[in-house]
Design a protein around this motif. Structure first.
Motif, short mmCIF file in Angstrom:
data_model
loop_
_atom_site.label_atom_id
_atom_site.label_comp_id
_atom_site.label_asym_id
_atom_site.label_seq_id
_atom_site.Cartn_x
_atom_site.Cartn_y
_atom_site.Cartn_z
N CYS A 50 0.84 -1.19 0.00
CA CYS A 50 0.00 0.00 0.00
C CYS A 50 0.88 1.25 0.00
CB CYS A 50 -0.89 0.01 1.25
SG CYS A 50 0.06 -0.12 2.81
N GLU A 51 0.26 2.39 -0.02
CA GLU A 51 0.94 3.67 0.24
C GLU A 51 1.00 3.80 1.76
OE1 GLU A 51 2.61 6.35 1.07
OE2 GLU A 51 2.57 6.91 -1.04
N LEU A 86 -9.47 7.74 -5.29
CA LEU A 86 -8.06 7.51 -5.61
C LEU A 86 -7.90 6.22 -6.40
CD1 LEU A 86 -6.87 5.02 -3.71
CD2 LEU A 86 -6.77 6.80 -1.97
N SER A 119 -4.51 3.45 -7.04
CA SER A 119 -3.13 3.13 -6.67
C SER A 119 -2.64 1.90 -7.42
CB SER A 119 -3.01 2.86 -5.16
OG SER A 119 -3.26 4.01 -4.41
N THR A 150 0.07 6.68 -6.38
CA THR A 150 -1.34 6.92 -6.08
C THR A 150 -1.78 8.24 -6.70
OG1 THR A 150 -1.18 5.74 -3.96
CG2 THR A 150 -3.04 7.25 -4.23
N SER A 170 -5.52 2.82 -0.53
CA SER A 170 -4.59 2.43 -1.59
C SER A 170 -4.43 0.91 -1.62
CB SER A 170 -3.24 3.11 -1.39
OG SER A 170 -2.59 2.66 -0.21
N SER A 213 -6.07 -2.04 -9.18
CA SER A 213 -5.98 -0.59 -9.36
C SER A 213 -7.32 0.03 -9.76
CB SER A 213 -4.90 -0.23 -10.38
OG SER A 213 -3.63 -0.68 -9.94
#
Length: 422
Positions: free
Chosen positions: A198-199, A224, A226, A261, A385, A393
């Motif tokens: 993840c972010e 968002l 990612s 992201t 994310s 995604s």
């Protein structure tokens, strides 16, 4: 300030960030920085699950001329110790639990940065704040940094025009911290990189950008997307270190080497974030703000305006390095008047500036400039994310943690910015 008027501060978490535990570069962490604010505060209670860290922190406090603090491995002892505020610098996984306990007890609390893997935790923080009204502060020091303060001031003064796009990175070669400190010092990042993709650390770059774009104050994150690269950097790093390979035969990590992201905002702006921490590279936050009158680029300390001074077609980027230095008049007094000692106190001075403002808000009962709504909006990017990456995604909606209040909330900048009339 008289000694008996100083704020009593409790500390939960005394590791690398909390107290500079086993740091080889001389860092004293947040604790050392707090002790440099000793005219205003005194540390009266400390907590960590490792007794050796408690002992080291106690010695630092007493060496600074303060009395021996209460010491415990149970954070509730700090919550109930009669402190005026608590600083939470534990592993990411414990931030929310300690903050909830402090708010429920009515003790102002500041938590260190990091993402969260659980959106429910974000709502728990919001609900507890709305139930108790206990002051909550998010220790996002990059919002207080000199460069981020400058570009925020440029935006507020209209120098860059109408902002359409921002980007920011957390590019930091953390291979030794993740692996070496994970093995030697129980650093929590090791398990984070093993188990999640993840972010995972969005707020250093996103916090200043969110303030610039008035997120939670007339604007908000909407959705968002990612994606994450393969995970190869940590595996090869371990293989290059025989001592680590022997201790870590399992070299599998979920966290991709580079995670990107894109965030869409309600008012039409877009944001690009990049996490790059397991490959060899130089440190970079790369804050970039693009507006109708010009742009700011942190990596090259650059401001380029559409005022006729630069040929945007033929000018070379390298020729514009350090042009941001010409805009020092836009800096707040916190940075124009900062001392060498304060700059050296931690992270180039931004830790000192941030903590001083936190203590001032607690002392004067002022609203926190980075409040619970800011914190959960920024932290939630981690969980969201992960969901996007897991689902190929796909776009993911970002909750409105203010429950509609963002439409009428006023923008609160973290520093008092000058108004320049030109």
């Amino acid at each position: 300030m008289k000694k008996d008027e100083r704020l009593k501060i409790g500390f939960v978490g005394l590791g690398q960030r909390g107290a500079g535990w086993k740091m080889t570069d001389g860092s004293t962490g947040l604790l050392g920085n707090v002790l440099k604010n000793a005219d205003n505060v005194v540390v009266t209670a400390i907590c960590d699950k490792y007794p050796e860290r408690i002992e080291a922190a106690k010695n630092s406090i007493m060496k600074a001329g303060q009395a021996e603090p209460l010491q415990s491995t149970d954070y509730m002892d700090v919550v109930n110790a009669g402190v005026d505020a608590i600083i939470v610098s534990t592993s990411w996984a414990l931030h929310v639990a300690v903050a909830l306990a402090a708010m429920e007890a009515g003790v102002p609390v500041a938590i260190e940065v990091g993402g969260t893997h659980n959106i429910d935790d974000c709502w728990k923080l919001v609900d507890m704040y709305e139930k108790t009204g206990t002051p909550f502060f998010f220790l996002e020091n990059c919002c207080y940094n000199k460069q981020e303060a400058l570009v925020t001031s440029l935006v507020r003064n209209g120098v860059l025009g109408n902002v359409s796009y921002c980007q920011g990175y957390y590019c930091h070669d953390l291979r030794e911290e993740i692996i070496g400190c994970g093995i030697r010092n129980n650093h929590y990042r090791l398990e984070e990189y093993r188990n999640n993709n993840c972010e995972n650390y969005p707020t250093h770059e996103l916090g200043p950008i969110a303030k610039i774009l008035n997120i939670n104050s007339g604007n908000r994150f909407v959705k968002l997307v990612s994606m994450s690269s393969k995970a190869q950097g940590l595996k090869e790093y371990i293989e290059s270190k025989p001592e680590y390979e022997k201790l870590m035969p399992n070299k599998e990590f979920k966290q991709g080497d580079v995670t990107t992201t894109m965030i869409e905002c309600e008012n039409g702006e877009t944001i690009f974030l990049k996490l790059d921490t397991t490959l060899p590279r130089l440190y970079e936050r790369g804050v970039t703000v693009s507006g109708t009158k010009g742009f700011y680029y942190q990596t090259m300390n650059m401001v380029v305006l559409d005022d006729g001074s630069v040929d945007h077609e033929s000018a070379k980027m390298i020729d514009q390095i350090n042009t941001a230095d010409k805009y020092d008049e836009y800096l707040p007094d916190d940075w124009r008047l900062i001392t060498k000692e304060q700059i050296e106190a931690g992270h180039g001075g931004m830790d000192y500036v941030m903590l001083r403002h936190f203590f001032k808000c607690v002392k004067e009962k002022r609203p926190m400039p980075i409040d619970v709504y800011d914190a959960v909006s920024w932290m939630s990017i981690t969980a969201l994310s992960a969901e996007s990456i897991k689902n190929g995604s796909q776009p993911v909606e970002v909750p409105d943690f203010t429950r509609g209040k963002y439409k009428n909330r006023k923008t609160v900048d973290v520093l008092d910015l000058p108004v320049i009339n030109k």
